[in-house]
Design a protein around this motif. Sequence first.
Motif, mmCIF file in Angstrom:
data_model
loop_
_atom_site.group_PDB
_atom_site.id
_atom_site.type_symbol
_atom_site.label_atom_id
_atom_site.label_comp_id
_atom_site.label_asym_id
_atom_site.label_seq_id
_atom_site.Cartn_x
_atom_site.Cartn_y
_atom_site.Cartn_z
ATOM 1 N N LYS A 46 5.162 -4.646 -12.079
ATOM 2 C CA LYS A 46 5.704 -4.165 -10.797
ATOM 3 C C LYS A 46 5.253 -2.714 -10.540
ATOM 4 O O LYS A 46 4.739 -2.395 -9.464
ATOM 5 C CB LYS A 46 7.242 -4.249 -10.890
ATOM 6 N N GLU A 47 5.429 -1.873 -11.560
ATOM 7 C CA GLU A 47 5.059 -0.457 -11.387
ATOM 8 C C GLU A 47 3.555 -0.296 -11.188
ATOM 9 O O GLU A 47 3.099 0.540 -10.410
ATOM 10 C CB GLU A 47 5.538 0.355 -12.600
ATOM 11 N N ALA A 48 2.777 -1.114 -11.892
ATOM 12 C CA ALA A 48 1.316 -1.005 -11.778
ATOM 13 C C ALA A 48 0.869 -1.354 -10.355
ATOM 14 O O ALA A 48 0.002 -0.684 -9.785
ATOM 15 C CB ALA A 48 0.650 -1.939 -12.790
ATOM 16 N N ILE A 49 1.471 -2.377 -9.778
ATOM 17 C CA ILE A 49 1.088 -2.769 -8.417
ATOM 18 C C ILE A 49 1.473 -1.659 -7.434
ATOM 19 O O ILE A 49 0.682 -1.262 -6.568
ATOM 20 C CB ILE A 49 1.770 -4.106 -8.017
ATOM 21 N N GLU A 50 2.696 -1.152 -7.590
ATOM 22 C CA GLU A 50 3.158 -0.096 -6.671
ATOM 23 C C GLU A 50 2.248 1.128 -6.763
ATOM 24 O O GLU A 50 1.839 1.689 -5.743
ATOM 25 C CB GLU A 50 4.612 0.272 -6.992
ATOM 26 N N ALA A 51 1.887 1.507 -7.997
ATOM 27 C CA ALA A 51 1.047 2.696 -8.177
ATOM 28 C C ALA A 51 -0.347 2.465 -7.595
ATOM 29 O O ALA A 51 -0.939 3.350 -6.965
ATOM 30 C CB ALA A 51 0.952 3.047 -9.660
ATOM 31 N N ALA A 52 -0.886 1.259 -7.794
ATOM 32 C CA ALA A 52 -2.253 0.989 -7.313
ATOM 33 C C ALA A 52 -2.317 0.954 -5.789
ATOM 34 O O ALA A 52 -3.346 1.299 -5.201
ATOM 35 C CB ALA A 52 -2.746 -0.335 -7.888
ATOM 36 N N LEU A 53 -1.219 0.544 -5.149
ATOM 37 C CA LEU A 53 -1.256 0.446 -3.681
ATOM 38 C C LEU A 53 -0.762 1.722 -2.990
ATOM 39 O O LEU A 53 -0.990 1.898 -1.786
ATOM 40 C CB LEU A 53 -0.428 -0.772 -3.220
ATOM 41 N N ALA A 54 -0.127 2.616 -3.756
ATOM 42 C CA ALA A 54 0.417 3.845 -3.156
ATOM 43 C C ALA A 54 -0.635 4.656 -2.401
ATOM 44 O O ALA A 54 -0.379 5.122 -1.278
ATOM 45 C CB ALA A 54 1.090 4.703 -4.238
ATOM 46 N N PRO A 55 -1.858 4.823 -2.947
ATOM 47 C CA PRO A 55 -2.852 5.653 -2.235
ATOM 48 C C PRO A 55 -3.198 5.118 -0.841
ATOM 49 O O PRO A 55 -3.767 5.842 -0.027
ATOM 50 C CB PRO A 55 -4.084 5.597 -3.144
ATOM 51 N N TYR A 56 -2.885 3.878 -0.558
ATOM 52 C CA TYR A 56 -3.228 3.320 0.764
ATOM 53 C C TYR A 56 -2.213 3.736 1.827
ATOM 54 O O TYR A 56 -2.389 3.456 3.003
ATOM 55 C CB TYR A 56 -3.361 1.793 0.683
ATOM 56 N N GLY A 57 -1.125 4.375 1.356
ATOM 57 C CA GLY A 57 -0.219 5.048 2.286
ATOM 58 C C GLY A 57 0.751 4.168 3.057
ATOM 59 O O GLY A 57 1.401 4.648 3.970
ATOM 60 N N ASN A 58 0.877 2.905 2.715
ATOM 61 C CA ASN A 58 1.817 2.039 3.432
ATOM 62 C C ASN A 58 2.948 1.597 2.499
ATOM 63 O O ASN A 58 2.809 1.638 1.276
ATOM 64 C CB ASN A 58 1.107 0.776 3.939
ATOM 65 N N ALA A 59 4.035 1.146 3.118
ATOM 66 C CA ALA A 59 5.126 0.600 2.304
ATOM 67 C C ALA A 59 4.594 -0.589 1.506
ATOM 68 O O ALA A 59 3.694 -1.300 1.966
ATOM 69 C CB ALA A 59 6.259 0.152 3.214
ATOM 70 N N VAL A 60 5.118 -0.775 0.298
ATOM 71 C CA VAL A 60 4.710 -1.906 -0.550
ATOM 72 C C VAL A 60 5.978 -2.624 -1.010
ATOM 73 O O VAL A 60 6.886 -1.991 -1.544
ATOM 74 C CB VAL A 60 3.934 -1.415 -1.803
ATOM 75 N N ILE A 61 6.038 -3.916 -0.778
ATOM 76 C CA ILE A 61 7.164 -4.702 -1.297
ATOM 77 C C ILE A 61 6.626 -5.541 -2.450
ATOM 78 O O ILE A 61 5.670 -6.299 -2.284
ATOM 79 C CB ILE A 61 7.743 -5.640 -0.206
ATOM 80 N N VAL A 62 7.229 -5.378 -3.636
ATOM 81 C CA VAL A 62 6.866 -6.224 -4.777
ATOM 82 C C VAL A 62 8.111 -6.998 -5.177
ATOM 83 O O VAL A 62 9.138 -6.407 -5.512
ATOM 84 C CB VAL A 62 6.363 -5.397 -5.984
ATOM 85 N N MET A 63 8.020 -8.307 -5.087
ATOM 86 C CA MET A 63 9.167 -9.153 -5.440
ATOM 87 C C MET A 63 8.742 -10.044 -6.604
ATOM 88 O O MET A 63 7.552 -10.280 -6.802
ATOM 89 C CB MET A 63 9.559 -10.081 -4.300
ATOM 90 N N CYS A 64 9.723 -10.566 -7.313
ATOM 91 C CA CYS A 64 9.382 -11.401 -8.467
ATOM 92 C C CYS A 64 10.428 -12.486 -8.672
ATOM 93 O O CYS A 64 11.590 -12.305 -8.316
ATOM 94 C CB CYS A 64 9.327 -10.495 -9.706
ATOM 95 N N HIS A 65 9.990 -13.614 -9.190
ATOM 96 C CA HIS A 65 10.971 -14.576 -9.712
ATOM 97 C C HIS A 65 10.482 -15.196 -11.013
ATOM 98 O O HIS A 65 9.281 -15.235 -11.286
ATOM 99 C CB HIS A 65 11.341 -15.659 -8.682
ATOM 100 N N ILE A 66 11.452 -15.622 -11.793
ATOM 101 C CA ILE A 66 11.124 -16.431 -12.969
ATOM 102 C C ILE A 66 10.968 -17.845 -12.447
ATOM 103 O O ILE A 66 11.876 -18.395 -11.826
ATOM 104 C CB ILE A 66 12.248 -16.347 -14.025
ATOM 105 N N SER A 67 9.777 -18.424 -12.679
ATOM 106 C CA SER A 67 9.495 -19.709 -12.035
ATOM 107 C C SER A 67 9.471 -20.883 -12.999
ATOM 108 O O SER A 67 9.608 -22.019 -12.571
ATOM 109 C CB SER A 67 8.155 -19.617 -11.306
ATOM 110 N N HIS A 68 9.260 -20.646 -14.274
ATOM 111 C CA HIS A 68 9.184 -21.735 -15.245
ATOM 112 C C HIS A 68 9.763 -21.204 -16.554
ATOM 113 O O HIS A 68 9.466 -20.067 -16.930
ATOM 114 C CB HIS A 68 7.736 -22.183 -15.471
#
Length: 512
Positions: free
Chosen positions: A402-424
Amino acid sequence: MTNIPASAWQLIELAFGETRETPAVDKSTLAVPPISLTDAAMVSLRQIVGSDNVTTDNDSRISHTRGKSTTDLIKIRTGDLTDAPDAVVRPRDTDDVAAILAVCAEHTIAVVPYGGGTSVVGGLAAQSDGYTGVVALDLTHLNTFAVDHESRLATLGAGLLAPQAEKLLNEHGYTLGHFPQSFEYASIGGFAATRSSGQASSGYGRFDSMVKALTVVTPMGVLRLDAAPASATGPDLRQLILGSEGAFGIITDVTIAVRPQPAQRIYETWRFATFADGTRAMRKLTQDGLNPTVFRLSDEAETAINLAKPGSIGADNPGGCLMVAGYEGTPERVSRLHDDVTAALEESGGTSLGAEDGEHWAKGRYDGPYLRDALLDHGILTETLETATFWSRLHTTYVAVKEAIEAALAPYGNAVIVMCHISHVYESGASLYFTVVTKQHEDGIEQWSAAKKAASDAMIATGATITHHHAIGRDHKPWFAQEIGDIGVSVLRAVKQRIDPTGILNPGVLIP
Ligand SMILES: Cc1cc2nc3c(=O)[nH]c(=O)nc-3n(C[C@H](O)[C@H](O)[C@H](O)COP(=O)(O)OP(=O)(O)OC[C@H]3O[C@@H](n4cnc5c(N)ncnc54)[C@H](O)[C@@H]3O)c2cc1C
C-alpha cells in the motif's frame, strides 16, 4: 459519464474534483500493421483448418491484440496495434492444433494461444522479433464436453468459455465451482494456463486444484496427462503445464472434478472493527476448518467505498471492515455451515449485517472491472494487483505494498486511493487483492508502471509471491525470476528448450 453508476461518479468527483474527457480512438480508423506471414505459410494453415478458420481482417486482428491490463487498454485506446497478430487461426480439434504447430515451427511463426483474452499480465503480447509472423490461436472451436458421473469428473474443451461450461454442467446437475471476476469472458484452457482462482475458492478450491487430467499439444507431440486421482509417479507433470501460459504447449482439454449444483446459496456480510480484527477471524476459522464457500474481507478504504451509497457519500460512515461470507450447497449443509461460521464469527468479534449487502455483492460480483474503460474515458485510471503470503507476513506485505503504491504515485500530484481485500484463504495464509484509483497522468502507462514496479518490489521484499492468480505473462517476469532464483529459471529454460526447440510457443511470455 456513460456506464458509470451515479454512486461511483459521486465518489470520483469527491476524490478527484474536475475530470477531463479522454476518449479512445475510433478503432475503425486504425492502421493495422501489414501482414508479414508468407503466402506459403498461409496456404498451409488454410489447408489444415479451412479458409473460414484463418482470418486476417482488421477486426479479427484488432480483437485478438493483447489482453485486458491497464497497459493493454491504454495502448489500444491510443491506437497502438504493434502487437496485432498477422492472422487468427481457429483449430477444430487436437489434431488441427498439432498440425498448426508443425507448420508454425517450419516457418518460425510465433503462436499465441487465445482463450477468452482476459489476461491482465501481458500473456497475449508475444514477442515478434525473430519470427516471420504471429498467429493468434483462437480456441473457440475446442468445445467438447463429456461427463464421468461415477468419478464425478467432466472433460471440457479448452475453448469453452466459463458460462458455456457452467451451462453444460448445470444440465447434468453439476457446477464448475469456479467464478473469477472474469467469469463471463474467460475460458477453461485459460483458467488452467494461468492457475486461476475464483471468488468461491474457499469452498470449491482454486482451478488448478480441480484439474485431474489434461491434453496438451507441444511441438514434440501430444501429451495426455491422465493420472489416477493420486499418484506417486515422481513429479506431477500436470503441474508443469498448469500456469504455463502457452509457453510449453496448447491445452486442448481439461478434466476437472465437478460438484453438485448447489440447491441453496446465502451471502451475508459482517462488520469487524479493523482489518486486523477481521483478518484474525478469517485465519482462525480457516485453520479450524470452517470455510464458507465465499470468504472475503475488505480493508477500511474498500469498505468505505463499497458501502458508499448515492446521497450518503461524504457523510459519516460507521467505519470498520466489511466481510462477505457466502454458503453454497444442500440446504442441510448450508444450514450447518452457516450456524457454525456465524457462531465462530460472533465469537471473533464480528457483527452480522445480514443478507442485504451480501446479496448486493453477489449480484454485482462481475461488474466492477468493466468500469475501467468507462473511467479511462474520463481520465481516471483504475487497476488491480494481487499477491499471497503466509499469515505471519500478511500485515507486513499489506502495509508495504500500500505504502509503495502511494509513494510511487505521489509525484504525479493527484489523489490516490489504494484499497485492498483478502480474496482467498488457506490454512497457512491468504491472498491480498489491491485496487488503485487515481487521475491518469499524460503518460498513463509510465504512471501505472511506476506503481506496479513499486508494489512488485514490495511483495518480493516482504517474502510474498508476485502473483496469486493473475499469472506471469510478460509483466511479472523480472519478479518471477527473483522469486524462483537462478536455478529455478534454468530449470524452466531447459524445459522450454526441450519441449519447444524452435521457441514458437508464446515467445516472451512466462520464461524469464
Ligand atoms: C475483469 C477481469 C477480472 C479478472 N478476475 C480474475 C479473477 O477473479 N481470478 C483470476 O484468477 N483471474 C482473473 N482475471 C485474469 C484472467 O481472467 C485469468 O487469467 C483467466 O484465467 C484467463 O483466461 P482466458 O481464457 O481469458 O485466457 P487468455 O487471456 O486468453 O490467456 C491467458 C494466458 O494463457 C494462455 N492460454 C490461454 N488458453 C490456453 C490454452 N488452451 N493452452 C495454453 N495456453 C493458453 C494465453 O496465451 C495467455 O498467455 C481477471 C481478468 C479481468 C480482465
